[in-house]
Enzyme design. Structure first.
Site, short mmCIF file in Angstrom:
data_model
loop_
_atom_site.label_atom_id
_atom_site.label_comp_id
_atom_site.label_asym_id
_atom_site.label_seq_id
_atom_site.Cartn_x
_atom_site.Cartn_y
_atom_site.Cartn_z
N GLU A 227 -17.34 8.06 92.07
CA GLU A 227 -18.75 7.68 92.32
C GLU A 227 -18.90 7.63 93.82
OE1 GLU A 227 -21.04 7.38 90.21
OE2 GLU A 227 -20.13 6.87 88.29
N CYS A 261 -25.82 3.26 97.21
CA CYS A 261 -25.64 4.71 96.99
C CYS A 261 -26.90 5.33 96.40
CB CYS A 261 -24.45 4.94 96.07
SG CYS A 261 -24.54 4.03 94.54
P1 NAP Z 1 -15.14 3.83 101.69
O1 NAP Z 1 -14.81 3.66 103.11
O2 NAP Z 1 -14.80 5.10 101.04
O3 NAP Z 1 -14.42 2.61 100.94
C1 NAP Z 1 -14.49 2.44 99.54
C2 NAP Z 1 -13.15 1.99 99.03
O4 NAP Z 1 -12.21 3.04 99.22
C3 NAP Z 1 -12.58 0.79 99.77
O5 NAP Z 1 -11.86 -0.01 98.88
C4 NAP Z 1 -11.65 1.42 100.80
O6 NAP Z 1 -10.63 0.57 101.21
C5 NAP Z 1 -11.10 2.58 99.99
N1 NAP Z 1 -10.62 3.68 100.79
C6 NAP Z 1 -11.23 4.25 101.86
N2 NAP Z 1 -10.47 5.28 102.32
C7 NAP Z 1 -9.39 5.34 101.53
C8 NAP Z 1 -8.22 6.18 101.53
N3 NAP Z 1 -8.06 7.15 102.41
N4 NAP Z 1 -7.30 5.95 100.58
C9 NAP Z 1 -7.47 4.99 99.68
N5 NAP Z 1 -8.51 4.16 99.64
C10 NAP Z 1 -9.48 4.34 100.55
O7 NAP Z 1 -16.65 3.60 101.41
P2 NAP Z 1 -17.58 2.49 102.05
O8 NAP Z 1 -18.06 2.98 103.35
O9 NAP Z 1 -16.93 1.17 102.01
O10 NAP Z 1 -18.76 2.48 100.97
C11 NAP Z 1 -19.89 3.20 101.12
C12 NAP Z 1 -19.85 4.51 100.39
O11 NAP Z 1 -19.70 4.29 99.01
C13 NAP Z 1 -21.16 5.24 100.55
O12 NAP Z 1 -20.94 6.61 100.74
C14 NAP Z 1 -21.84 4.98 99.24
O13 NAP Z 1 -22.85 5.89 98.92
C15 NAP Z 1 -20.72 4.99 98.30
N6 NAP Z 1 -21.06 4.30 97.05
C16 NAP Z 1 -21.22 5.05 95.91
C17 NAP Z 1 -21.60 4.45 94.74
C18 NAP Z 1 -21.78 5.23 93.48
O14 NAP Z 1 -21.82 4.64 92.43
N7 NAP Z 1 -21.88 6.54 93.53
C19 NAP Z 1 -21.84 3.07 94.72
C20 NAP Z 1 -21.69 2.35 95.89
C21 NAP Z 1 -21.29 2.99 97.05
P3 NAP Z 1 -10.68 -0.15 102.66
O15 NAP Z 1 -11.88 -1.00 102.68
O16 NAP Z 1 -9.41 -0.91 102.70
O17 NAP Z 1 -10.75 0.97 103.65
#
Ligand code: NAP
Length: 453
Positions: A227, A261
């Site tokens: 997602e 999102c």
């Molecule tokens: P993010 O940086 O990708 O973080 C999300 C999760 O992934 C966190 O637990 C993060 O851990 C982990 N993570 C990040 N990089 C990783 C890697 N290389 N390996 C393993 N785990 C990793 O996203 P965000 O900036 O916090 O959240 C915003 C994004 O999420 C936006 O793009 C938004 O649109 C999307 N989102 C999508 C939905 C949907 O349902 N489609 C819903 C909500 C949000 P750490 O915090 O420890 O880095």
């Protein structure tokens, strides 16, 4: 792992991280729990899920406050989030037995077969901070009810939410190990994915994390649901109710201070109603009052982290430097702080970040189009395909155009919102797989054929 109040910058708590040895113990506990949990009836598991809903409702204020303090969401939205979690628990408690009942298949040669849905084991959930309870519960409610066990790796800025969620399941009486939280950074995730007892991974997060995690899981031949981000279009055609559309558009851009999102991010307006829409939209955005997230009157407080505010500002600045028109002047965050004031930008071209990238905060990109054909082309001119909103008073036209929009959902004369009853997920770079509804509970089960010879 530091829990920091983004509104004040104050350190709330330093939560101890799990060591490699701890991770191993936790995974083994999850597997041991699975052996017992999978044998329980869906009715038993559902009854515990109803208990989880009760715990959430009983402790709504406490959990809402943790959410607001840790990621800056206004308190009324945090309360609504906790309520929604209770709703999804009750939804799956009621529906799971029906969704997962055996399905007989009658073959032409009179032989019989059936499909049964077996749980898979430990499912790893890598979750974001923006709806720190809801994102986790919409994973946990279907998966635990289906008989899987859950392992949560939450975003690093919300460790207190992560622990509070584990507490909900403990208080509800779920057996030890059925839902556990790992306090680890993203670097540790690959080890967890590689562990033989972890069977699948679901990620809600950025495209970048999606690419990395799906590749790691792919190497291990483990299923993923992704997602990811969105840049949802909000299309307003000339025959729409413009005043209602503009008010809803502002709400859809400002919810969670734009950090959703499925927030509307690109506003695509048919030329004859463009000026009327922009005037009303701007007024509604300006009506949001900033303040303390715990103050009942506050419309928005701050972004979830200073670096996120800075990143969003750079997208705005770069777009303006390249010629974007400022329709509503926001302001840059103070360095090192998470505050931000909303922007509306127009005259955007494809090379600008505000045209092509996800704006994960209170910045609206508006586009004037000459007709519905151009509106749909503009809506589809995105790498993302999560949700979309279409405003028109012509039901037949709405139905026809809904088919042409490339996204996981089209909401007509409404803003996009998640709901336990509706499948949720994206296409293109927004990811794959579905959460919620019947589709969601069937992502992480073994769809097993039993043939009777
Ligand atoms: P993010 O940086 O990708 O973080 C999300 C999760 O992934 C966190 O637990 C993060 O851990 C982990 N993570 C990040 N990089 C990783 C890697 N290389 N390996 C393993 N785990 C990793 O996203 P965000 O900036 O916090 O959240 C915003 C994004 O999420 C936006 O793009 C938004 O649109 C999307 N989102 C999508 C939905 C949907 O349902 N489609 C819903 C909500 C949000 P750490 O915090 O420890 O880095």
């Amino acid at each position: 792992m530091k829990s920091i109040n983004p509104y004040t910058g104050e350190l709330l708590k330093d939560v101890e991280e799990h060591s490699e040895e701890d991770i191993d113990i936790i995974i083994n506990k999850g597997e041991a729990a699975f052996q017992g949990w999978k044998k329980r009836s869906i009715a038993e598991r559902s009854s515990l899920m109803n208990k989880a809903a009760e715990i959430l409702r009983k402790n709504k204020e406490k959990y809402a406050e943790i959410i607001s303090l840790e990621m800056g969401k206004v308190i009324s939205e945090s309360r609504a989030e906790v309520e929604k979690c209770a709703w999804v628990c009750e939804y799956y408690a009621e529906k799971s037995a029906g969704f997962l009942k055996d399905e007989p298949i009658y073959l032409p040669d009179r032989k019989k077969a059936k499909v049964v849905y077996d749980p898979m084991g430990i499912i790893l959930a890598v979750m974001p901070w923006n709806f720190p309870f809801w994102q986790v519960f919409r994973f946990a409610a279907p998966n635990l009810t289906a008989g899987n066990t859950g392992l949560l790796k939450h975003a690093s800025n919300v460790p207190q939410c992560a622990l509070a969620i584990e507490e909900v399941f403990t208080k509800a009486g779920f057996p030890k190990g059925v839902f556990q939280t790992l306090i680890i950074g993203s670097k540790e995730v690959e080890k967890v994915i590689n562990h033989s007892k972890v069977k699948a991974v679901t990620l809600t997060g950025s495209e970048k994390a999606g690419q990395i995690i799906s590749a790691q899981a792919g190497k291990q031949i483990k299923k993923t649901v992704l997602e990811l981000g969105g840049s949802d279009p909000f299309i307003v055609l000339k025959d729409a109710d413009i005043e209602v559309a503009a008010e809803t558009a502002a709400k859809s851009r400002m919810i969670n201070f734009g950090q959703s999102c499925i927030a509307a991010k690109r506003f695509i307006i048919e030329a004859p109603v463009y000026d009327q829409f922009i005037k009303a939209f701007k007024t509604h955005i300006q009506n949001y009052q900033s303040g303390d997230p715990l103050d009942e009157k506050t419309g928005y407080a701050c972004m979830a982290r200073p670096d996120l505010a800075e990143e969003l500002y750079q997208q705005v600045k770069s777009s303006i430097d390249q010629g974007a028109k400022v329709i509503l002047e926001g302001s840059r965050p103070d360095k090192g702080k998470a505050n931000f004031k909303p922007y509306i930008l127009g005259d955007l071209s494809p090379d600008m970040p505000a045209y092509s990238e996800e704006l994960f905060g209170p910045v609206a990109a508006v586009f004037k189009v000459k007709d519905e054909k151009e509106a749909i082309a503009m809506a589809n001119d995105s790498d993302f395909g999560l949700g979309s909103a279409l405003w028109t008073s012509d039901a037949a036209k709405a139905d026809r155009l809904a088919r042409e929009i490339e996204s996981g959902a089209v909401f007509i004369n409404s803003m996009v919102a998640s709901n336990p009853h509706l499948p949720f997920g994206g296409i293109k770079n927004s990811g794959y797989g579905r959460e919620l509804a019947e589709n969601g509970i069937k992502e992480f089960v073994n769809i097993k054929t039993v043939f009777i010879g």
